[in-house]
Write a protein that holds these residues in place. Sequence first.
Motif, PDB file in Angstrom:
ATOM      1  N   SER A 230       0.843  -1.196   0.000  1.00 59.84           N
ATOM      2  CA  SER A 230       0.000   0.000   0.000  1.00 59.84           C
ATOM      3  C   SER A 230       0.878   1.246   0.000  1.00 59.84           C
ATOM      4  N   ASN A 241      -4.443   6.830  -3.840  1.00 57.46           N
ATOM      5  CA  ASN A 241      -4.022   5.645  -3.117  1.00 57.46           C
ATOM      6  C   ASN A 241      -3.709   4.544  -4.122  1.00 57.46           C
ATOM      7  N   ARG A 257      -5.649   1.913  -5.483  1.00 54.22           N
ATOM      8  CA  ARG A 257      -6.206   1.298  -4.281  1.00 54.22           C
ATOM      9  C   ARG A 257      -7.424   2.112  -3.879  1.00 54.22           C
ATOM     10  N   ASN A 259     -10.152   4.414  -2.443  1.00 52.76           N
ATOM     11  CA  ASN A 259     -10.314   5.382  -1.367  1.00 52.76           C
ATOM     12  C   ASN A 259     -11.398   6.361  -1.806  1.00 52.76           C
ATOM     13  N   GLU A 261     -12.607   8.935  -0.580  1.00 51.24           N
ATOM     14  CA  GLU A 261     -12.373  10.344  -0.290  1.00 51.24           C
ATOM     15  C   GLU A 261     -11.342  10.984  -1.212  1.00 51.24           C
ATOM     16  N   GLN A 464      -1.649  11.183   4.383  1.00 50.84           N
ATOM     17  CA  GLN A 464      -1.771   9.785   3.966  1.00 50.84           C
ATOM     18  C   GLN A 464      -0.433   9.061   4.125  1.00 50.84           C
ATOM     19  N   LEU A 524      -6.841   4.865   4.823  1.00 50.28           N
ATOM     20  CA  LEU A 524      -7.438   5.848   3.921  1.00 50.28           C
ATOM     21  C   LEU A 524      -6.986   7.269   4.230  1.00 50.28           C
TER      22      LEU A 524
END
Length: 536
Positions: A230, A241, A257, A259, A261, A464, A524
């Motif tokens: 990740s 992400n 990945r 996310n 948001e 993040q 996240l």
Amino acid sequence: MSTQAGTATETVTCTINGVETTVPRGTRIIEAAEEIGIGIAHYCYHPGLSAPAMCRMCLVEVEGQGKLAPACVTTVADGNVILTESEKAKEARRGTLEFYLVNHPLDCPVCDKAGECKLQDYVHAEGRGHGRSVEPKRVFGQDDFGGDILYDGDRCIMCTRCVRFTREISQSDRLNVVQRGNRSVIDTFFAQGVEGDPWAGNIVDICPVGALLSKDFLHKARAWDLDSTSSVCSGCSQGCNIRIDTRDNLVVRLRPRPNPEVNSYWMCDEGRYGYEWLNRNDRLDTPLVRTADGLTAAGWQPAMVRLVERLKAEVAAANPLVIGSPMLGLEDNGLLAALAGVLGGGHRLYRMRRATDEVVCPGFPTLARRRDLAPNGAGLDLLGFERVGADDGRGGIPPADGRIVIVLGDTLEDAPADWAREARLVIVLANATSSAYDGADFVLPVTTFAEQDGTFVNHAGRVQRFRPALRAGALTRPAWQVLGVLLAGLDAGPAPGSPAQAFQRAGVESPALAGLAWDEIGPLGAPLQTATAEAR
């Protein structure tokens, strides 16, 4: 009825495979099942796209109804008793799988999707042991869709995810279904391929079989040989992400990945294919210290002892010029800001390339290829660094004029040849070689973001985490670790022993970061409590 934040949400209760669950009214069966850990086989359904209910793999039995229901479009009703593993549902799936294999080639050993293929998984789980078709399979062969995309029509199961993506998300409308029946294929419009669609690479990710292939990844590696980590995309300030897939300590692909948001399920092609710099072979691999013979390799301990002695001797007249890196995390730049403060404050700056325009994703407007082409410009703004230079990332560096200069990551390739000679002391922390470092007094090898733990702040002020996907060189260290030792040598507090401690130290340099703990930054990310950066 349930109430959240003062707003009433109507719910319904159902039972799926004997497990009772309560979900908001309007929830689809496939989503309700996912909430309680029950997976329902599917092809055409994707949570980021509309559901046409055309693959017929997700048929489930709902007690009291006369026929099987497609779980991807059927919403849960109060009191429903749903069976995903009844004999009727399983027989329907077996029959559907058999039809898919009538024309599908059995070429798993040479297919890039092997190990990640939904058809492979479902047939292995509950498909027939032997095929019953005696007719020859129809053959389409491969088609080049342009850009990075190849299409293998023989493997296509007509789920239409790719078509719906280009209509609903990228809205380029580049793909369509042509022909009818068992001659149906996905095709582009006349000579127009998918090149020019900045989001086209996502159709490879969402293809459930091996019909859509990436030329960049073609035959590079098998899925089971990859290590997946990740991380956060470093291509711009959006902060998509991602997962970094590596093999033999080399990055072989990047994938989005989810996310909701930040980037939903998507990422742009610029970020997707902009990873080769992480595999460069001109890495700095040992500390270099200036001696009478020029820059000479040294061990970390003698190099740091000598550097601390130089800094102590110069600190009274330091007035440092400090150049940060928007390609490195808050921890690295935060410790750099702390060192600048110990040396008297001085001038903190950074440079960053900027694109002419943003490229917004039409189907998910909060996602864009942002103008700032680095992941942590907002983080440096929070730490008191000033952006200088032109949009091409050049210019803006003031004369050294007898000052201590500390450079983190910047290649300085546009600096005058004698620029370093004007400085009192030049310290460089970098991950790759540059001719501009020839005049430095200390050149210290540090890791890239893909070789360490750390955090970025995206354009919207969201912090993040990224994690190490590659093994660093034996003598390469995270910049925060090197800077922490220097601070300790200057009696400015103990050296951080972990990324979490480095993040906490960075919080001292910025009030906006001070209220956020390392452990609060989940997979996240976490928004800062106050607006931290103007949207770029």
